[in-house]
Design an enzyme around this catalytic site. Sequence first.
Site, PDB file in Angstrom:
ATOM      1  N   GLU A 143      79.224  94.145  17.578  1.00 41.81           N
ATOM      2  CA  GLU A 143      80.329  94.557  16.720  1.00 41.81           C
ATOM      3  C   GLU A 143      81.541  93.657  16.900  1.00 41.81           C
ATOM      4  OE1 GLU A 143      81.055  98.783  16.297  1.00 41.81           O
ATOM      5  OE2 GLU A 143      79.672  99.140  17.946  1.00 41.81           O
ATOM      6  N   SER A 144      82.587  93.977  16.136  1.00 47.08           N
ATOM      7  CA  SER A 144      83.887  93.329  16.258  1.00 47.08           C
ATOM      8  C   SER A 144      83.738  91.806  16.202  1.00 47.08           C
ATOM      9  CB  SER A 144      84.565  93.801  17.557  1.00 47.08           C
ATOM     10  OG  SER A 144      85.878  93.318  17.643  1.00 47.08           O
TER      11      SER A 144
END
Length: 338
Positions: free
Chosen positions: A158-159
Amino acid sequence: MRHLSTRSRITLGIATAVAAASAFAVNAQAAPGDAPAKKTEAAAPSGMNGPYLYLGWGNPPDAAQFLQETGNTQLTMAFILAQGGCTPAWDGQRPLKGGQDEQTINAVKEAGGDITPSFGGWSGNKLEEACGSAEELAAAYQEVIDAYGLKSIDIDIESTAVESEEVRQRTVDALKIVQGDNADVKIYLTFGTTPAGPNANGEDLIKKGAEAGLDAAWAVMPFDYSDGTTDMVAATKSSVDGLKDVVKGAYGISDEEAYQKVGFSSMNGVTDVEGESVAAADFQQMVDYAKEHKLARVSFWAVNRDRPCEGGGEASASCSGIDQGTWEFSKILAGYQG
């Protein structure tokens, strides 16, 4: 996917979570005089139906007792991060061996259960970014596999990790190495989604995986939508349908085969977006949809929150913020066997 209280968004922050882990440390062994936990056999493939348990916050339950009470046989344990350089550690702080995490894993195995460590998440120093090459990252994954004799791993990408093409490629290449050395270890990749399916980053990750010949299961997180979505059942189905289409195209397989290579991880109760929540009845419909298509993975964030809030209070790290029974989502998930 931006919000901090979800499975990948550690509300208290990594530093605070580590302190909370000490306060909420799990005694994974039965207390003297207690009846031993009932041993069960994990019927589903490793990692297929393990809800997320995080020892860092939210008053985590005794893992072996939880399995006994809910009928679950699997847990996904979060999160493994980098402890300086490319060294894997729980929350980037706690060692793989000798601590509460290993104690919990041993207790789950003693109860006849199975665990799937989750690498990454939204916050913290991710191995996928910290390791300088695919070979180094693969070695970090292998260290964890060897430490616990694993049957499956989950890469929660993620991110900034999923947003970087370089990191996406490094992750796929590392997992391909791991798969070559561990033919029996199941690999899951988990990432955010839109209601229509993966965004461009998710699509590229799957494409890279297919090009590398990576045999993995791909799971989206159908929650924390930013477009005002409130029908979480419909959005989950459309997200997974979109994921299926991407996997189908990338791997050149049928709809039926593609559904069996995808899955989802929901969030129980109130999510991070105002007006968005998942009721137990919603989750049951999601699991029924998974049964219809024989999805590769169904999970939710998190066991810590799978109980009502005392006095009907607001959702937190230890309760869902909705009217539900204790462990109600976990008991629903226990019924998913593919």
